[in-house]
Scaffold this motif. Structure first.
Motif, PDB file in Angstrom:
ATOM      1  N   GLU A   1       1.024  -1.332  -0.063  1.00  5.00           N
ATOM      2  CA  GLU A   1       0.184  -0.029   0.082  1.00  5.00           C
ATOM      3  C   GLU A   1       0.969   1.271  -0.172  1.00  5.00           C
ATOM      4  O   GLU A   1       1.881   1.360   0.552  1.00  5.00           O
ATOM      5  CB  GLU A   1      -0.923  -0.167   1.379  1.00  5.00           C
ATOM      6  N   VAL A   2       0.622   2.134  -0.881  1.00  6.30           N
ATOM      7  CA  VAL A   2       1.212   3.549  -0.766  1.00  6.30           C
ATOM      8  C   VAL A   2       0.203   4.475  -0.127  1.00  6.30           C
ATOM      9  O   VAL A   2      -0.903   4.642  -0.702  1.00  6.30           O
ATOM     10  CB  VAL A   2       1.679   3.805  -2.072  1.00  6.30           C
ATOM     11  N   VAL A   3       0.532   5.153   0.707  1.00  6.71           N
ATOM     12  CA  VAL A   3      -0.300   6.355   1.191  1.00  6.71           C
ATOM     13  C   VAL A   3       0.251   7.707   1.125  1.00  6.71           C
ATOM     14  O   VAL A   3       1.480   8.004   1.651  1.00  6.71           O
ATOM     15  CB  VAL A   3      -0.667   5.922   2.831  1.00  6.71           C
ATOM     16  N   LYS A   4      -0.423   8.565   0.474  1.00 12.27           N
ATOM     17  CA  LYS A   4       0.167   9.939   0.192  1.00 12.27           C
ATOM     18  C   LYS A   4      -0.333  10.987   1.466  1.00 12.27           C
ATOM     19  O   LYS A   4      -1.398  10.640   1.774  1.00 12.27           O
ATOM     20  CB  LYS A   4      -0.337  10.400  -0.892  1.00 12.27           C
ATOM     21  N   GLU A   5       0.536  11.667   1.914  1.00 11.96           N
ATOM     22  CA  GLU A   5       0.259  12.782   2.830  1.00 11.96           C
ATOM     23  C   GLU A   5      -0.840  13.290   2.092  1.00 11.96           C
ATOM     24  O   GLU A   5      -0.838  14.109   0.943  1.00 11.96           O
ATOM     25  CB  GLU A   5       1.409  13.574   3.039  1.00 11.96           C
TER      26      GLU A   5
ATOM     27  N   CYS B   1       5.892   0.205   8.093  1.00  5.61           N
ATOM     28  CA  CYS B   1       5.616   1.608   7.170  1.00  5.61           C
ATOM     29  C   CYS B   1       6.742   2.243   7.223  1.00  5.61           C
ATOM     30  O   CYS B   1       7.608   2.454   8.151  1.00  5.61           O
ATOM     31  CB  CYS B   1       4.747   2.438   8.151  1.00  5.61           C
ATOM     32  N   ARG B   2       7.228   2.515   5.762  1.00  7.72           N
ATOM     33  CA  ARG B   2       8.509   3.184   5.599  1.00  7.72           C
ATOM     34  C   ARG B   2       8.126   4.393   4.964  1.00  7.72           C
ATOM     35  O   ARG B   2       7.162   4.582   4.150  1.00  7.72           O
ATOM     36  CB  ARG B   2       9.501   2.362   4.582  1.00  7.72           C
ATOM     37  N   GLU B   3       8.928   5.330   5.187  1.00  5.75           N
ATOM     38  CA  GLU B   3       8.664   6.905   4.749  1.00  5.75           C
ATOM     39  C   GLU B   3       9.397   6.812   3.339  1.00  5.75           C
ATOM     40  O   GLU B   3      10.171   6.401   2.909  1.00  5.75           O
ATOM     41  CB  GLU B   3       9.821   7.581   5.352  1.00  5.75           C
ATOM     42  N   ILE B   4       8.297   7.561   2.641  1.00  2.00           N
ATOM     43  CA  ILE B   4       8.770   7.783   1.188  1.00  2.00           C
ATOM     44  C   ILE B   4       8.594   9.398   0.819  1.00  2.00           C
ATOM     45  O   ILE B   4       8.024  10.028   1.950  1.00  2.00           O
ATOM     46  CB  ILE B   4       8.104   7.058   0.123  1.00  2.00           C
ATOM     47  N   GLU B   5       8.825  10.045  -0.277  1.00  2.00           N
ATOM     48  CA  GLU B   5       8.616  11.334  -0.618  1.00  2.00           C
ATOM     49  C   GLU B   5       7.249  11.629  -0.503  1.00  2.00           C
ATOM     50  O   GLU B   5       6.385  11.024  -1.411  1.00  2.00           O
ATOM     51  CB  GLU B   5       9.212  11.837  -1.690  1.00  2.00           C
ATOM     52  N   GLY B   6       6.574  12.302   0.290  1.00  2.00           N
ATOM     53  CA  GLY B   6       5.456  12.755   0.361  1.00  2.00           C
ATOM     54  C   GLY B   6       4.469  12.004   0.942  1.00  2.00           C
ATOM     55  O   GLY B   6       3.025  11.925   0.504  1.00  2.00           O
ATOM     56  N   GLY B   7       4.695  10.988   1.621  1.00  2.00           N
ATOM     57  CA  GLY B   7       4.038   9.919   2.283  1.00  2.00           C
ATOM     58  C   GLY B   7       4.529   8.765   2.778  1.00  2.00           C
ATOM     59  O   GLY B   7       5.651   8.907   3.144  1.00  2.00           O
TER      60      GLY B   7
END
Ligand SMILES: Cc1cc2nc3c(=O)[nH]c(=O)nc-3n(C[C@H](O)[C@H](O)[C@H](O)COP(=O)(O)OP(=O)(O)OC[C@H]3O[C@@H](n4cnc5c(N)ncnc54)[C@H](O)[C@@H]3O)c2cc1C
Ligand SMILES: Nc1ncnc2c1ncn2[C@@H]1O[C@H](COP(=O)(O)O)[C@@H](O)[C@H]1O
Lengths: 325, 260
Positions: free
Chosen positions: A189-193, B159-165
């Motif tokens: 899953e990819v969660v955007k801010e 959960c890993r940090e990526i650019e903008g999320g």
């Protein structure tokens, strides 16, 4: 050949990958070798023109259903298959979240040492010399690598994107066996801010706040200021982060992110050594602080001695006027 | 559950760095050495898992005898055992060299671990290489720069940090995970912990005993230069009426610095 891995997000090659590719093109030209881009994923071939526009003569495309979602092991297998077959002299990655995760895994698979987060690459005596910050920028280390290929990650926002005459190049398809093991560490899953903000490491302008902001509310002043610029992000000192005024992904400094935007604006930040380590490589630094002796003024190109609550709104207003002209 | 945590002894972030130009090395006298800050999050995460699920926590460092001090800190925080893999070679900046040592040690000496925890990067070398290299050498899945870790039966979600999320990585165990700030808040050692740690023995593992030959231990990174950055020249100071100062600043940014 010097190759650059081209990371795609939202159906586009990332700017930092185009920077890495452009640097590969420039250094390859000096060494008299070819430059190429490498795309990997479920379906990525349609991205190749973006790489040609940055000067790549050739783009390798590795498509496999097993690469549809990112996994370190799967992508490392794909990149290593490429390197094993084409034997590039150099293999560059952008030092992004993905590049930092992937490059060392590829290097280890190829039995190669690597240079992380480089800010300069020079062609010399048939090889490449990599320069990179250590101690978060308190020193700069230049290294050569005694293994092959020369694997490096390149820091975003340092290397310019080349604009070549859009001559279409060659697309070469490669197959890679994606190991089963890749399924054991896959992104699900990819969660955007929600704000859709860009990351401080990718921004052209970073507006940072510290304890002088006195609370989370004042970050609105920084967001207003950032909103004036097309690619700006809000940063923070550790004190602001530790007070829970803003998320830790915004922290700039030795134990936060290292940034090198065109413009860094520090408001209510004293300039502790750990903070300076993360932002001293910015092209232009502006500091707003009410204490004329604050250490941040030692590194600021433009220092404003004053109350940030008065200065920032005026600055936002002036910038908006100037930029809309 | 069996947890291995890998930690490095590094100069404190407060340190001013001086270069010895003849040897192209960082001068060590006057530096204060500590447990690398991200490794502290890794140790804390291991201890929390121990408390919530029950686990044996072993901490390992590759380095000189002096690294025993940071291992002792980990014991004082609550780790069960600590091991020093003795390596007298000064900083090489070659992550693969360290990764080879660690991977071999895991195979020969610390087999059976369910989770291998690391810092996301060692402060100083700032490489961010060793953990992913160890994962590759051992054929394990990895999640790097992790701010949240949920460990279940034979599997984990990170959960890993990526650019903008952020992104969620599903892992089967054993796996390599690297700690980022935000994962937890490391505890302080208690006096009782410090006293107990003093009494514990820190076994030393020799490189020879891991069957590593000169070729495995040769650094592939050659230092061609080491320097401190040119000091930024003192800039211009503006003060006075906020509106006028702001106007002047914008003019300078446009006409002099040419950044807008
Ligand atoms: C292991 C370790 C790692 C660290 N890593 C980092 C890191 O990555 N990043 C980081 O930033 N720090 C880091 N630190 C913390 C660092 O040492 C400092 O404590 C921190 O940077 C101070 O934050 P600050 O400048 O916001 O706060 P302060 O030092 O308290 O400064 C606040 C400033 O705001 C000014 N001010 C107050 N009111 C106003 C006003 N109304 N208008 C204008 N100015 C005003 C004051 O004059 C002062 O200069 C680390 C520390 C340690 C021990
Ligand atoms: N000498 C070492 N001994 C034990 N662990 C290490 C050593 N060097 C690096 N590591 C681990 O690998 C992580 C990343 O280090 P690096 O790749 O050097 O940035 C560190 O945070 C440690 O967890």
């Amino acid at each position: 050949m010097i190759a650059a891995y081209l990371e795609t997000r939202d159906g586009k090659i990332k700017k930092s990958s185009l920077e890495a590719l452009s640097e590969a093109v420039r250094r390859a030209g000096e060494l008299g070798v070819a430059a190429a881009g490498v795309l990997a994923g479920g379906a990525v071939a349609d991205q190749a023109p973006g790489a040609f526009a940055a000067g790549a003569a050739r783009v390798y495309v590795i498509e496999d259903p097993g690469l549809a979602a990112y996994s370190s092991a799967g992508y490392a297998a794909a990149l290593a298959a490429f390197a094993g077959k084409e034997k590039p002299l150099g293999l560059f990655f952008a030092a992004t979240a993905m590049g930092k995760d992937l490059a060392p895994r590829v290097a280890a698979r190829l039995g190669a040492a690597m240079a992380s987060d480089c800010v300069k690459v020079e062609a010399k005596d048939g090889t490449l010399v990599f320069t990179r910050p250590i101690y978060a920028g308190k020193a700069f280390l230049s290294v050569t690598l005694d293994s092959s290929p020369l694997v490096a990650t390149l820091r975003p926002n340092i290397f310019p994107v080349a604009e070549a005459a859009a001559a279409p190049g060659e697309v070469v398809r490669l197959a890679a066996a994606v190991p089963d093991a890749a399924a054991e560490g896959r992104v699900v899953e990819v969660v955007k801010e929600e704000s859709g903000e860009i990351d401080v490491t990718e921004a052209d302008v970073v507006v940072s706040g510290g304890r002088g902001l006195k609370g989370p509310e004042a970050f609105a002043l920084l967001r207003d200021l950032a909103a004036v610029f097309p690619r700006a992000a809000v940063g923070a000192s550790r004190s602001a982060v530790d007070s829970n005024w803003i998320g830790h992904q915004h922290q700039v400094g030795q134990t936060g992110k290292t940034v090198s935007p065109d413009l860094y604006i520090a408001a209510g930040i004293s300039g502790a050594i750990q903070h300076l380590a993360g932002m001293s490589a910015s092209k232009v630094i502006v500091a707003v602080n009410k204490d004329p002796d604050a250490p941040i003024f030692k590194v600021a190109d433009y220092g404003v001695v004053g109350d940030l609550f008065e200065v920032l709104p005026k600055l936002t207003e002036e910038l908006r006027k100037t930029l809309s002209d | 559950m069996n947890i291995l945590v890998f930690v490095k002894r590094v100069p404190d972030t407060e340190s001013r760095i001086r270069i010895q130009h003849e040897t192209r090395t960082v001068a060590e006298d006057g530096l204060n050495f500590v447990l690398s800050p991200y490794d502290e999050y890794a140790v804390e995460e291991a201890l929390r898992l121990k408390e919530s699920k029950g686990a044996a926590v072993r901490v390992v460092s590759v380095g000189r005898d002096e690294a025993a001090a940071v291992l002792r800190k980990c014991l004082a925080m609550g780790a069960d055992e600590a091991f020093l893999i003795k390596d007298d070679v000064p900083e090489t900046y070659d992550g693969l060299r360290t990764a080879r040592i660690i991977a071999r040690a895991v195979e020969r000496r610390f087999a059976g671990a369910d989770l291998l925890l690391f810092g996301k990067q060692s402060v100083g070398a700032d490489n961010g290489q060793v953990p992913a290299m160890v994962a590759e050498l051992l054929g394990l899945p990895q999640a790097t720069v992790v701010t949240k870790l949920d460990v279940g039966e034979g599997a984990a979600t990170a959960c890993r940090e990526i650019e903008g999320g952020f992104e969620k990585v599903a892992l089967t165990l054993p796996a390599v995970v690297t700690a980022q700030k935000g994962l937890n808040e490391p505890r302080y050692e208690t006096l009782k912990g410090i006293m107990a740690a003093k009494k514990k023995e820190i076994p030393v593992v020799k490189l020879e005993d891991l069957g590593l030959g000169p070729d495995d231990l040769r650094s592939r990174v050659r230092v061609a230069g080491l320097d401190v950055p040119a000091a930024r020249k003192a800039g211009r100071v503006l003060q006075g009426d906020p509106a006028e100062t702001a106007r002047e600043l914008v003019r300078l940014l446009r006409d002099e610095a040419k950044v807008i």
